[in-house]
Design an enzyme around this catalytic site. Sequence first.
Site, short mmCIF file in Angstrom:
data_model
loop_
_atom_site.label_atom_id
_atom_site.label_comp_id
_atom_site.label_asym_id
_atom_site.label_seq_id
_atom_site.Cartn_x
_atom_site.Cartn_y
_atom_site.Cartn_z
N HIS A 2 0.97 -1.37 -0.11
CA HIS A 2 0.08 0.08 0.29
C HIS A 2 0.88 0.98 -0.25
CE1 HIS A 2 -0.61 0.26 4.61
NE2 HIS A 2 0.14 0.09 4.25
N GLU A 3 -0.12 2.65 -0.54
CA GLU A 3 0.84 3.78 -0.53
C GLU A 3 1.59 4.10 -1.33
OE1 GLU A 3 -0.93 6.01 0.82
OE2 GLU A 3 -1.90 4.91 1.99
N GLY A 4 1.90 2.71 -2.75
CA GLY A 4 3.12 2.69 -3.77
C GLY A 4 3.50 1.44 -3.36
#
Lengths: 601, 601
Positions: free
Chosen positions: B441-443
């Site tokens: 998550h978050e890239g």
Amino acid sequence: MPAPLLDRRDLEFMLYEVFDVESQLTRERYSDHNRETIDAAIDVAQAIAEKYFLPIRRKVDTHQPEFDGEKVQMIPEIKVALDAVIEAGLASPGADYEVGGMQLPALASAVTGAYLNAAASTTMGYIGLTNANANLIDAHGTEEQKAKWVVPQRSGRFAGTMAMSEPGAGSSLSDLTTTAIPQDDGSYRITGNKIWISGGDHELNENIVHLVLARVKGAPKGVKGISLFIVPKFLVNDDGSLGERNDVTLAGLFHKMGGRGQTSTALNFGEKGGAVGYLVGEENRGLMYMFHMMNAARIMVGSGAALMALAGYQYSLDYAKERPQGRLPSAKDPMSPPVNIIEHADVKRMLLAQKAYAEGAYALCLLGTRLADDERTAPTEEERAQAHELLDFLTPIIKTWPSEYGPRANSLAIQVLGGSGYVNEHPVEMMYRDNRLNPIHEGTTGIQSLDLLARKVPQNNLAGYTACLLAIGTAIEDARAYPELDDYAGQLAASVATLKQVTEFLLSAMVEKDIDLVLANSVKYLDLFGHVVIAWMWLKQATVAAAALAGEPHEADASFYRGKIQAMRYFFRYELPETEVWAALLLQLDDTCKNMENDWF
Amino acid sequence: MPAPLLDRRDLEFMLYEVFDVESQLTRERYSDHNRETIDAAIDVAQAIAEKYFLPIRRKVDTHQPEFDGEKVQMIPEIKVALDAVIEAGLASPGADYEVGGMQLPALASAVTGAYLNAAASTTMGYIGLTNANANLIDAHGTEEQKAKWVVPQRSGRFAGTMAMSEPGAGSSLSDLTTTAIPQDDGSYRITGNKIWISGGDHELNENIVHLVLARVKGAPKGVKGISLFIVPKFLVNDDGSLGERNDVTLAGLFHKMGGRGQTSTALNFGEKGGAVGYLVGEENRGLMYMFHMMNAARIMVGSGAALMALAGYQYSLDYAKERPQGRLPSAKDPMSPPVNIIEHADVKRMLLAQKAYAEGAYALCLLGTRLADDERTAPTEEERAQAHELLDFLTPIIKTWPSEYGPRANSLAIQVLGGSGYVNEHPVEMMYRDNRLNPIHEGTTGIQSLDLLARKVPQNNLAGYTACLLAIGTAIEDARAYPELDDYAGQLAASVATLKQVTEFLLSAMVEKDIDLVLANSVKYLDLFGHVVIAWMWLKQATVAAAALAGEPHEADASFYRGKIQAMRYFFRYELPETEVWAALLLQLDDTCKNMENDWF
């Protein structure tokens, strides 16, 4: 269309092209078999896997067995699926005709099991352990014991377990305290607590046959005072009917992160005065008998880890082919349509790494499977002895490498799916959880590394070690026949030279220096040897592929073979060079870990 | 006594000795604070963590939130615990006094959060996201928006989320299709489906403020046509009271492998004609505003991963000190008592690796935390700009390295416990599951690696990159003052030289060659840079430790400092040399992965 469970083309490559099961069919035992009968057995296994196990895979995982205070409750579909396996004759397809087997060569038998295990996660463990239990009693029990305990296990009436660990004795069996007191009728009364007993209680079968390690009262301490007992859940009358409940009770179920297809139990023996047990073989030789089962179990663990890796690879490959997302760095136009993620180089890397780990590991497991067969059925005594020597040597690597790299492959499968890989709509997160047990049970990675370096390498005047390096040398020579493999053959030869240097250095250090220091980095030695062995498996596969490509195969086959060579190249470029780092540590007898003091943590 | 959640001595070392929070206290904003006030805040956080979160940790994990068709149901203890955090002022202890904060320096604030996050697993995510949401509206919203949406978030009445991903747009935000149609009253009507929305629905707060990325009708395609909207669950009247339900509905909950402390939801916007949304800032600049939140979120992800690794390390260390099993290789007598497993060199290795991963990763996160503070509060414009430049550069590494190595540390914690690590009586298997989300998550790691190599390195004429290497160079010089660190300083200097060579090579290749080929091994570049940065963090810690040891500290402190030096040594000997393998691949522009064809798999 759902993702394929496994790549059938690859299984056939392993079976017929790399490990040449057909060369074993000249043996009397296998004379009824040919490629058609083997393929037919695999077809049946695949059909059962897809019909019975695949549809319940998620339900099995999300409905783990529960103890209601009286019995272990599990979803009824599990028994239906296991019964389908037994009815199809696939519970033990390598067993003798007389006990209901098909006398399939072990390699073929393993590949039928591959489909079942890939779909069933750990549910097939009930059958696997039952087989292993029956095999042990077959090898070391009396005729009466075989009739009473093996026959009903082979037919599916009874199940079997192995009960070794105790709360105070996991890796260290020499400390086990379960006791056995001889009785006038020749039986024993067993008292003690066992933990981590897979399949230790359930209602899938009429009876459960526990093989229990215990100490006869007065036996020596340590591993030389351990005996092996058959301790059934229900006593069995002479006519084969069930008698009264034995003094074995379920203390509880463990709630595991994964592997929920199979119960893991704590069992109490002898809470009401002593469970009835029957000695297997002679007193104080129990651990030796159990190793018979444990060696087979170690190969089973490695294979299970490799299969889970193969299954995750296929699943994530299928997803990557279908899922559009993003554009290549060279595509600057945001209006251009997204590509399927398999086009991204980093996704290719994650798929190629999975392929290299999973197919490399599974090839090693099938080599072990073939050796286990040759050990019993090769035509000459010399061939049998050679197979035994090499298999015995390789066992810690067969157990460990797939167990360490299988979870890494499954982690990459999750990563390919991204957020979708983290939720239970897709099976890859389950595989990741299931696979994490493998570096632990049947001897942790640490235990295996000590077995390799302190026992398997030096034993029999380095016979197994030498045989292994010789086999690798032959594979290197075979590869040199193909110019495109020459560099890789040279690279493996260099890695083998490093491995030899490290081994010789450590063996002399064992004589001259502190043994605790020499063994302090044994896991790095296992890593090093494991990578060399997997590189061998890849060079072997690439050689078969290069030979096949020289014959100008049709296009689909040509792509398959090129993929094998590319996966070999991946392993040699991205993975094998790490051995240099580990070799350097070993050659320095690095003491960083050993010298870390407890109060520095 | 239960295992400590975290090592308080180590947190104080980081805070006061390595990152010197006291040097920030001369700033006007922090003038009320001193070591006593900071320690007191940490004490309160630790007490709340131990009283409210630790006892429910397992229950939270085994009772994941369920959707009953109307509402999200979760165990009531979660709200009690979160309310305790809010009431103690620890929801946002770095915020301004006016909005209920304590104006703690970010480093101190992070360490209070460390205890809460280590105990609460992902439950604290509700508060973390609410803060991040409020911070974004604070930075880019109107005064009216701040009054309406920020104030009730700061007080704990409302919660906040960020809603970016869609079924067809996860990593690739440029493809998002949620639409916004302007209304006469200045508001918009939002229609679309969002997935993976953490905390997207629950009953913990009166209202939930979603920050939603959407395209205004007619906006350009790609990332330049994305706007940001406040879309509340309930509309809010001008007096701050709740109005009617907005057109936002819960489509379902995801069932995640871990992270069950926080719901992950699919939300449908506009099923009944359009959800009311309020534009933040200007149209088509939404992604820029969201990056403000995402950069903070990326540091939060890295910190969460590091904290889970620290917690697993402490738990397995405590277990290893207490659990007897086996004997050293040098002890031949089976009658000798078993040793505690911490005595085994391989267990020491697994503990030392965890220490090296976890404390190295956490040091990097705290460096990022300090830079994020300096970026806002350093006395001079130049210092603020420098902090911004370095933090912006380091963000992909701060996000990724802890996320990749945190799960490895947790896997080692499981391995130290053996079978016990695989069952839910102990928290390490939960940490392993929880931590696996962080590389996604978050890239994802792949996305971060492209951000580093294709954007962060070249941007501003290599300013961030140059600043980073300069800072590492200073640390190397500082270390050389201590003879026992000289070899390690030299080793890091050599690794930096390799990194420079690789970077220069790749930057010129980007101009001259196929960009897809140059970026094909971007993850290996991130691995390489990440290892160099973590080695820097270790050399920095070792330097502080060596200086302290020169002052002849009391014995417990001396042991602590020696442990730091030994962990540095572990990282330099066992881990840093791997960079040579990755550098070699990069310098060859290895095309193995890029050239793997789809039908070869």
